[in-house]
Design an enzyme around this catalytic site. Structure first.
Site, PDB file in Angstrom:
ATOM      1  N   ASP A 285      -4.397   0.117  -8.626  1.00 54.83           N
ATOM      2  CA  ASP A 285      -3.085   0.691  -8.300  1.00 54.83           C
ATOM      3  C   ASP A 285      -3.067   1.381  -6.939  1.00 54.83           C
ATOM      4  OD1 ASP A 285      -2.204   0.034 -11.000  1.00 54.83           O
ATOM      5  OD2 ASP A 285      -3.388   1.761 -11.638  1.00 54.83           O
TER       6      ASP A 285
ATOM      7  N   LYS B 127      -2.346  -2.492  -3.036  1.00 55.48           N
ATOM      8  CA  LYS B 127      -2.823  -3.730  -2.412  1.00 55.48           C
ATOM      9  C   LYS B 127      -1.675  -4.691  -2.124  1.00 55.48           C
ATOM     10  CE  LYS B 127      -5.642  -4.377  -5.870  1.00 55.48           C
ATOM     11  NZ  LYS B 127      -5.539  -3.089  -6.558  1.00 55.48           N
TER      12      LYS B 127
ATOM     13  N   GLY C  85      -0.896  -5.729 -11.913  1.00 56.87           N
ATOM     14  CA  GLY C  85       0.489  -5.606 -11.479  1.00 56.87           C
ATOM     15  C   GLY C  85       0.567  -5.121 -10.049  1.00 56.87           C
ATOM     16  N   HIS C  86       0.936  -5.997  -9.123  1.00 57.82           N
ATOM     17  CA  HIS C  86       1.074  -5.615  -7.714  1.00 57.82           C
ATOM     18  C   HIS C  86       2.548  -5.416  -7.407  1.00 57.82           C
ATOM     19  CE1 HIS C  86      -2.997  -7.615  -6.455  1.00 57.82           C
ATOM     20  NE2 HIS C  86      -3.128  -6.572  -7.246  1.00 57.82           N
TER      21      HIS C  86
ATOM     22  N   GLN D 197      -7.123  -5.438  -9.654  1.00 60.24           N
ATOM     23  CA  GLN D 197      -7.877  -4.260 -10.081  1.00 60.24           C
ATOM     24  C   GLN D 197      -8.620  -3.662  -8.881  1.00 60.24           C
ATOM     25  OE1 GLN D 197      -8.347  -7.188 -12.360  1.00 60.24           O
ATOM     26  NE2 GLN D 197      -6.586  -6.444 -13.453  1.00 60.24           N
TER      27      GLN D 197
END
Length: 428
Positions: free
Chosen positions: A11, A14, A38-39, A223
């Site tokens: 988180d 990225k 989740g990006h 991650q």
């Protein structure tokens, strides 16, 4: 090939950085993870969360690769594509997305097995996203799984049904209320038919050919380093390799072809789920940072745990990844605070620890260095020279401690809220 990866527990931002720099690349490639990642990307004042898709998907004329080291849930993938096209109708993933035929599939019972293990006291509970990722990777290692290339085979349906029925027999021994096997099977096969619309190929050959032709490839990790299956805070880790070496294995590209390694880190730390987090803040200050920084899982909505920046852990992540420059995010969230802290080392009974690995002795005590915060709004600044002196001092301290430059500074959630730091004259 350049690499972008997280240096903490995920988180770090990225997606935003990749979206910003990917226009300088010909190909963006995801090398690990699945829909548990989740990006979040903000474009034109709207925010979208990408799960399995590479963050360069919005770049026109650029190819995006879902690499061999990832796992793919056809049902989640279909929903993500539909959501993407509702968000931006100009995106054409059928044309600029390439999926490795060797990507392992996440079958519908894998999520149920995740839930079963997370809720069963017989197993170690680590707080997963319950997306079936660990089940897919474990079946991959057991050589019991199916891959994207298998959807073309004549016996694909019967092989899937065999696995689903086997999993249901196992799950029937628990106390779970199970959905209809026919219902989840039907949804899965419909999603597989949808998946067939996309380009599927040997992406190792595609990527290496592109590199030999002088094209630029950006490898994107999901991650972060401290969640790596081998080098992270085991067992509270993800199921894949999240480090720079994982990009080589996950994409089939030689380490000789790696250039820049961008490491993303927040100005403080967060993590989701259980596991070691020595600098965690438990009082109202942690809640203030969580609220101000919108620290809730982009995929699950779970509140993230908040802690001060951990330099020993960051040094370790930089070391094992060979990071060439740090991208610092969320410095704007610390604006206006009376003071901020950084963990400089850990104190043990027999002396201090400068760098930690994926584990830490139980009696280790984080030693905090308190610094003056910057009482200024940096969100609209475009030049490094205009940054508050306190923030310049903070950045100079980090560079001295880490031994590598802070290449970029994020000043807010927007795509353009990023300062390239080369011209910054750091305060002594």
């Amino acid at each position: 090939m350049d690499i972008v990866l997280g240096l903490q527990w995920g988180d770090e931002g990225k997606g935003k950085f990749i979206d910003l720099i990917s226009e300088g690349y010909d190909i963006t490639a995801r090398f690990n993870g699945g829909a548990n990642a989740g990006h979040s990307i903000e474009r034109n004042g709207k925010r979208i969360t990408l799960k399995s898709l590479p963050s360069g998907i919005f770049m026109k004329g650029e190819q995006n690769v879902i690499g061999t080291g990832t796992v793919l849930d056809p049902v989640s993938f279909r929903k993500e594509i539909i959501n993407l096209q509702e968000f931006d109708a100009t995106v054409q993933p059928e044309k600029n997305l390439i999926i490795s035929r060797k990507v392992h599939l996440v079958l519908p019972t894998y999520k149920l097995l995740d839930i079963f293990m997370e809720d069963n006291p017989e197993y170690t509970t680590i707080g997963t996203t319950r997306n079936g990722i660990a089940q897919a990777y474990s079946n991959k290692i057991l050589r019991q799984n199916l891959r994207v290339g298998d959807i073309e085979s004549a016996d694909f349906k019967s092989r899937v049904e065999h696995i689903l029925k086997r999993d249901y027999r196992l799950l029937a021994g628990g106390d779970m209320i199970l959905p209809s096997l026919e219902e989840i099977s039907s949804e899965f096969f419909e999603a597989v038919d949808f998946l067939k619309k996309f380009i599927r190929t040997e992406t190792e050959l595609f990527l290496n050919t592109a590199l030999s032709e002088g094209k630029k490839v950006l490898a994107e990790g999901s991650q972060a380093a401290m969640l790596d299956i081998d080098h992270g805070t085991y067992p509270y880790v993800t199921s894949s390799s999240t480090i720079a070496a994982g990009a080589c294995g996950g994409l089939g590209i030689s380490p000789k072809k790696i250039g820049e390694i961008f490491g993303i880190a927040k100005a403080y730390c967060t993590r989701v789920g259980n596991g070691i987090f020595p600098t965690e803040i438990f009082d109202e200050l942690g809640e203030e940072i969580r609220t101000k920084g919108n620290e809730f899982g982009s995929n699950t909505g779970r509140p993230r745990r908040i802690g001060w920046l951990d330099l020993p852990a960051l040094r370790y992540a930089i070391m094992i990844n060979g990071v060439t420059q740090v991208i610092l995010t969320k410095a704007d969230i610390l604006s206006g605070m009376k003071s901020i802290a950084v963990c400089t080392h850990y104190e043990l009974e027999d002396g201090k620890v400068e760098t930690i690995s994926g584990s830490l002795p139980e009696n280790a005590r984080p030693v905090l260095k308190w610094m003056e915060s910057w009482n200024a709004d940096i969100s609209n600044l475009k030049e490094a020279s205009l940054l508050p002196e306190e923030l310049k001092n903070f950045l100079a301290f980090l560079e001295d401690e880490l031994g590598i430059p802070v290449g970029y500074l994020s000043t807010g959630p927007g795509r353009e809220q990023m300062i390239k730091m080369k011209e910054l004259e750091l305060v002594e």
